[in-house]
Design a protein around this motif. Structure first.
Motif, PDB file in Angstrom:
ATOM      1  N   ALA A 233       0.841  -1.255  -0.151  1.00  0.00           N
ATOM      2  CA  ALA A 233      -0.031   0.100   0.106  1.00  0.00           C
ATOM      3  C   ALA A 233       0.786   1.305   0.014  1.00  0.00           C
ATOM      4  CB  ALA A 233      -1.027   0.182   1.183  1.00  0.00           C
ATOM      5  N   LEU A 234       1.925   1.170   0.803  1.00  0.00           N
ATOM      6  CA  LEU A 234       3.064   2.209   0.682  1.00  0.00           C
ATOM      7  C   LEU A 234       3.377   2.407  -0.421  1.00  0.00           C
ATOM      8  CD1 LEU A 234       4.558   4.562   2.025  1.00  0.00           C
ATOM      9  CD2 LEU A 234       6.363   2.529   2.605  1.00  0.00           C
ATOM     10  N   CYS A 235       3.895   1.549  -1.359  1.00  0.00           N
ATOM     11  CA  CYS A 235       4.357   1.696  -2.691  1.00  0.00           C
ATOM     12  C   CYS A 235       3.332   2.181  -3.688  1.00  0.00           C
ATOM     13  CB  CYS A 235       5.113   0.245  -3.208  1.00  0.00           C
ATOM     14  SG  CYS A 235       6.423  -0.214  -2.488  1.00  0.00           S
ATOM     15  N   ALA A 236       2.075   1.713  -3.437  1.00  0.00           N
ATOM     16  CA  ALA A 236       1.016   2.295  -4.278  1.00  0.00           C
ATOM     17  C   ALA A 236       1.019   3.721  -4.144  1.00  0.00           C
ATOM     18  CB  ALA A 236      -0.256   1.423  -4.130  1.00  0.00           C
ATOM     19  N   ALA A 237       0.594   4.068  -2.922  1.00  0.00           N
ATOM     20  CA  ALA A 237       0.568   5.501  -2.475  1.00  0.00           C
ATOM     21  C   ALA A 237       1.510   6.310  -2.783  1.00  0.00           C
ATOM     22  CB  ALA A 237       0.625   5.580  -0.906  1.00  0.00           C
ATOM     23  N   LEU A 238       2.993   6.055  -2.966  1.00  0.00           N
ATOM     24  CA  LEU A 238       3.936   6.740  -3.183  1.00  0.00           C
ATOM     25  C   LEU A 238       3.907   6.885  -4.708  1.00  0.00           C
ATOM     26  CD1 LEU A 238       6.689   8.063  -2.827  1.00  0.00           C
ATOM     27  CD2 LEU A 238       7.839   5.730  -3.297  1.00  0.00           C
ATOM     28  N   GLN A 239       3.499   6.062  -5.582  1.00  0.00           N
ATOM     29  CA  GLN A 239       3.396   6.216  -6.916  1.00  0.00           C
ATOM     30  C   GLN A 239       2.287   7.108  -7.238  1.00  0.00           C
ATOM     31  OE1 GLN A 239       4.319   2.473  -9.465  1.00  0.00           O
ATOM     32  NE2 GLN A 239       3.433   1.782  -7.560  1.00  0.00           N
ATOM     33  N   LEU A 240       1.210   6.972  -6.653  1.00  0.00           N
ATOM     34  CA  LEU A 240      -0.012   7.888  -6.767  1.00  0.00           C
ATOM     35  C   LEU A 240       0.318   9.462  -6.401  1.00  0.00           C
ATOM     36  CD1 LEU A 240      -2.969   8.142  -7.343  1.00  0.00           C
ATOM     37  CD2 LEU A 240      -3.518   8.083  -4.609  1.00  0.00           C
ATOM     38  N   ALA A 241       0.978   9.524  -5.383  1.00  0.00           N
ATOM     39  CA  ALA A 241       1.742  10.868  -5.033  1.00  0.00           C
ATOM     40  C   ALA A 241       2.339  11.355  -6.302  1.00  0.00           C
ATOM     41  CB  ALA A 241       2.374  10.742  -3.756  1.00  0.00           C
ATOM     42  N   VAL A 242       3.214  10.572  -6.937  1.00  0.00           N
ATOM     43  CA  VAL A 242       4.229  11.085  -7.741  1.00  0.00           C
ATOM     44  C   VAL A 242       3.582  11.292  -9.117  1.00  0.00           C
ATOM     45  CG1 VAL A 242       5.899  10.434  -9.538  1.00  0.00           C
ATOM     46  CG2 VAL A 242       6.396   9.749  -6.894  1.00  0.00           C
ATOM     47  N   ALA A 243       2.644  10.343  -9.308  1.00  0.00           N
ATOM     48  CA  ALA A 243       1.517  10.660 -10.513  1.00  0.00           C
ATOM     49  C   ALA A 243       0.935  11.837 -10.726  1.00  0.00           C
ATOM     50  CB  ALA A 243       0.798   9.494 -10.939  1.00  0.00           C
ATOM     51  N   ASP A 244       0.199  11.938  -9.420  1.00  0.00           N
ATOM     52  CA  ASP A 244      -0.622  13.224  -9.081  1.00  0.00           C
ATOM     53  C   ASP A 244      -0.134  14.352  -9.008  1.00  0.00           C
ATOM     54  OD1 ASP A 244      -3.421  14.063  -8.609  1.00  0.00           O
ATOM     55  OD2 ASP A 244      -2.812  14.362  -6.383  1.00  0.00           O
ATOM     56  N   THR A 245       1.216  14.542  -8.520  1.00  0.00           N
ATOM     57  CA  THR A 245       2.001  15.525  -8.688  1.00  0.00           C
ATOM     58  C   THR A 245       2.238  16.146 -10.135  1.00  0.00           C
ATOM     59  OG1 THR A 245       3.122  15.257  -6.497  1.00  0.00           O
ATOM     60  CG2 THR A 245       4.124  16.741  -7.991  1.00  0.00           C
ATOM     61  N   PHE A 246       2.737  15.094 -11.099  1.00  0.00           N
ATOM     62  CA  PHE A 246       2.851  15.543 -12.398  1.00  0.00           C
ATOM     63  C   PHE A 246       1.672  16.002 -12.916  1.00  0.00           C
ATOM     64  CE2 PHE A 246       6.879  13.092 -11.661  1.00  0.00           C
ATOM     65  CZ  PHE A 246       7.887  14.105 -12.093  1.00  0.00           C
ATOM     66  N   SER A 247       0.547  15.156 -12.677  1.00  0.00           N
ATOM     67  CA  SER A 247      -0.687  15.400 -13.409  1.00  0.00           C
ATOM     68  C   SER A 247      -1.184  16.729 -13.089  1.00  0.00           C
ATOM     69  CB  SER A 247      -1.747  14.554 -12.749  1.00  0.00           C
ATOM     70  OG  SER A 247      -3.153  14.799 -13.094  1.00  0.00           O
ATOM     71  N   ARG A 248      -0.826  17.454 -11.726  1.00  0.00           N
ATOM     72  CA  ARG A 248      -1.709  18.701 -11.570  1.00  0.00           C
ATOM     73  C   ARG A 248      -0.786  19.803 -12.510  1.00  0.00           C
ATOM     74  NH1 ARG A 248      -2.965  18.749  -5.029  1.00  0.00           N
ATOM     75  NH2 ARG A 248      -3.862  16.761  -4.791  1.00  0.00           N
ATOM     76  N   LYS A 249       0.562  19.563 -12.594  1.00  0.00           N
ATOM     77  CA  LYS A 249       1.601  20.627 -13.320  1.00  0.00           C
ATOM     78  C   LYS A 249       1.148  20.463 -14.680  1.00  0.00           C
ATOM     79  CE  LYS A 249       3.943  20.981  -9.227  1.00  0.00           C
ATOM     80  NZ  LYS A 249       4.010  22.284  -8.578  1.00  0.00           N
ATOM     81  N   VAL A 250       0.852  19.377 -15.209  1.00  0.00           N
ATOM     82  CA  VAL A 250       0.803  19.040 -16.603  1.00  0.00           C
ATOM     83  C   VAL A 250      -0.795  19.550 -17.091  1.00  0.00           C
ATOM     84  CG1 VAL A 250       0.153  17.227 -18.475  1.00  0.00           C
ATOM     85  CG2 VAL A 250       2.225  16.910 -16.929  1.00  0.00           C
ATOM     86  N   LYS A 251      -1.687  19.346 -16.162  1.00  0.00           N
ATOM     87  CA  LYS A 251      -3.112  20.111 -16.205  1.00  0.00           C
ATOM     88  C   LYS A 251      -2.821  21.662 -16.340  1.00  0.00           C
ATOM     89  CE  LYS A 251      -5.814  16.735 -13.811  1.00  0.00           C
ATOM     90  NZ  LYS A 251      -6.228  16.623 -12.381  1.00  0.00           N
ATOM     91  N   LEU A 252      -2.135  22.347 -15.306  1.00  0.00           N
ATOM     92  CA  LEU A 252      -1.976  23.760 -15.599  1.00  0.00           C
ATOM     93  C   LEU A 252      -1.316  24.122 -16.751  1.00  0.00           C
ATOM     94  CD1 LEU A 252      -1.764  26.498 -13.842  1.00  0.00           C
ATOM     95  CD2 LEU A 252       0.333  25.632 -12.928  1.00  0.00           C
ATOM     96  N   ALA A 253      -0.373  23.379 -17.320  1.00  0.00           N
ATOM     97  CA  ALA A 253       0.779  23.782 -18.292  1.00  0.00           C
ATOM     98  C   ALA A 253      -0.304  23.647 -19.675  1.00  0.00           C
ATOM     99  CB  ALA A 253       1.854  22.784 -18.507  1.00  0.00           C
TER     100      ALA A 253
END
Lengths: 336, 214
Positions: A233-253
């Motif tokens: 679950a920790l590994c899944a949460a970490l990947q989600l955090a990374v993907a979500d971080t990039f996703s927010r910036k990409v949406k903005l761009a």
């Protein structure tokens, strides 16, 4: 026109032959992952030694597998930076010997720019501009607006760790092995990514990225959970955090630039949750989404050859005098 | 006479020696931290002096050290690629053998100790019998913890001196003689791959890993 590509910027030695910039005849990689695994990361001196041992057999095998003679090669494209200087110099010296002896052009290639070209190469086509490019790897994290083969506006970059570095460090802390990205993805497969709440670094702060705080958050969580830690679950949460971080910036761009093409590239582009998340974002914005095959995600010479073909006109006049550079901003002229 | 190209990049300045059918030429180039950029330029300059085209070179010889590993690797990668493409032999000559050949040419005989400085306050050392055929000599350097003479033999420092250690600079004449008397390697691919810089001591990371294990 056949372009010979040579890549040796980190721990993979790779040589490829690409025809007319889009058709890969052969792309071979000699990986040093097993050698560096025991150190938990790439050791530059050892990487340099191994590049020197690997590069000539790889050159011979690449030419044999492509079914071409060295005299049929029209130009040599080589990674001149950014990267580890020792490894870069081994590849550059080999490339210079070929260009000097065969009297053919040498094209110094920016490794990060080439990662973006890889996503088009995967579809056997030339890059079309403009596009929004996200390059995510062990050493880099860049969000750029591309308007030409060597024209880039950097929108965002990481102020500390790159995402691949984050995965490596967390994997080392959790004793999962090396490289971190693949083991974290495998460990987290099928687990609940929402069981643990990890921060979204630099959320709401423009295009900048930061991942060192995320690593600290994981370390604290591991300490507080103790034996009760749910590792998948920790590994899944970490990947989600990374993907979500990039996703927010990409949406903005995508909102701000209004471009209709999104390109994901780099070693961490192999990460499944990130690929899926950005595919969703591209769908929402009705953007074309390009991403490399798994082979073209990691460091490879096919992308160097393809990008060299594209940027041959931008190469310095006397490119045989080019040196390897540890730091080379995307789009910046090649320094001597 | 063989047309050859030799590069010694073991120091900040790069030494090149090239020959045509009649004579040889040598020059030291200032390539401090810049050999990667200058290697084709300085080879062009030397071959122009020797009036030899790069496709006319019959033998490539590279200095295998000890010395700057980055420089040694640049020269090695460059010359081994040339040797592979032109199907010509590549040989390695280390500084110990070259220095021993220099002493022999100077009339010295018997066993001597040769030292080369490395790391902080350390040195590599070999013992060599100048009465033997140096073309067949294979050095097995030891790492010394200090830079002092460690045997009763006459001790010489390679391009370097210290108390009780006499400085010797390897000469172009000795190198030329060594190249001309050395049996040319076969241009076989497997032979090419054997020519590597002298890696006498493990990298820092390997040493740390060994310390951890201990």
């Amino acid at each position: 026109m056949l372009t010979l590509g040579i890549e040796s910027s980190c721990d993979d030695t790779s040589i490829a032959v690409v025809e007319n910039g889009t058709r890969v005849l052969t792309s071979l990689v000699s990986s040093q992952i097993e050698i560096h695994r025991r150190f938990g990361g790439v050791v530059p001196e050892i990487a340099s030694r191994k590049h020197l041992e690997a590069i000539l057999p790889l050159l011979r095998d690449t030419l044999e597998q492509a079914g071409v003679k060295i005299s049929e090669i029209g130009q040599v494209a080589v990674t001149a930076g950014p990267g580890l200087l020792g490894p870069l110099l081994t590849g550059l010296s080999c490339a210079k010997a070929i260009a000097w002896q065969q009297q053919i052009p040498l094209i110094p290639v920016n490794h990060i720019e080439a990662h973006l070209t890889a996503s088009f190469l995967a579809n056997q086509r030339f890059p079309e501009y403009p596009f929004l490019g996200l390059i995510v790897s062990g050493g880099h994290s860049n969000l750029v607006l591309a308007s030409g083969p060597r024209q880039f506006e950097t929108l965002g970059y990481t102020v500390d760790d790159a995402p691949g570095e984050l995965f490596d460090k967390v994997a080392r802390h959790l004793n999962l092995g090396y490289p971190g990205g693949p083991v974290i993805q495998k460990t987290g497969e099928g687990a609940d990514p929402h069981k643990y709440e990890l921060p979204r670094p630099m959320a709401g702060k423009g295009y900048l990225f930061s991942f060192s705080g995320l690593k600290t958050a994981v370390v604290r969580l591991v300490e507080s959970e103790g034996d009760a830690l749910d590792l998948p679950a920790l590994c899944a949460a970490l990947q989600l955090a990374v993907a979500d971080t990039f996703s927010r910036k990409v949406k903005l761009a995508l909102q701000e630039t209004r471009v209709k093409r999104l390109v994901l590239a780099g070693g961490v582009a192999a990460n499944k949750p990130l690929r899926e998340e950005l595919a969703r974002v591209a769908g929402k914005f009705k953007c074309e989404f390009l991403l490399p095959t798994i082979h073209l995600c990691t460091d490879n010479a096919a992308m160097i050859a393809a990008h060299g073909y594209l940027t041959a006109d931008c190469a310095p006049e006397n490119s045989l005098l080019v040196n390897a550079v540890a730091n080379w901003d995307m789009g910046a002229p090649c320094s001597f | 006479m063989t047309k050859y190209l030799f590069i010694d990049a073991s120091e900040n300045a790069t030494y090149i020696q090239a020959s045509n059918s009649n004579t040889y030429f040598n020059q030291i180039f200032d390539t401090h931290r810049n050999l990667g950029a200058k290697i084709t330029e300085i080879c062009d300059e030397m071959l122009q002096k020797a009036a030899v085209a790069n496709n006319e070179i019959e033998r490539f010889i590279v200095c295998t050290g000890p010395g700057s590993l980055t420089g040694l690797r640049v020269a090695n990668s460059f010359l081994r690629t040339l040797a592979f493409l032109s199907e010509r032999p590549l040989a390695g000559i280390d500084l110990f053998t070259w220095t021993a050949a220099t002493l022999k040419a100077d009339g010295k005989r018997g066993k001597v100790c040769l030292m080369a400085p490395t790391l902080i306050d350390k040195a590599f050392a070999v013992e060599v019998d100048l009465n033997t055929d140096l073309a067949l000599y294979q050095p097995e350097p030891k790492l010394l913890e200090n830079r002092l003479p460690h045997s009763e033999m006459p001790t010489f420092g390679i391009r370097w001196q210290n108390a009780g250690i006499e400085k010797v600079t390897p000469t172009p004449e000795a190198l030329h003689h060594l190249i001309e008397t050395q049996k040319a390697n076969s241009p076989d691919f497997s032979e090419l791959l054997k020519i590597l810089p002298l890696y006498i001591i493990p990298s820092q990371a390997e040493r740390k890993l060994e310390e951890k294990k201990c």
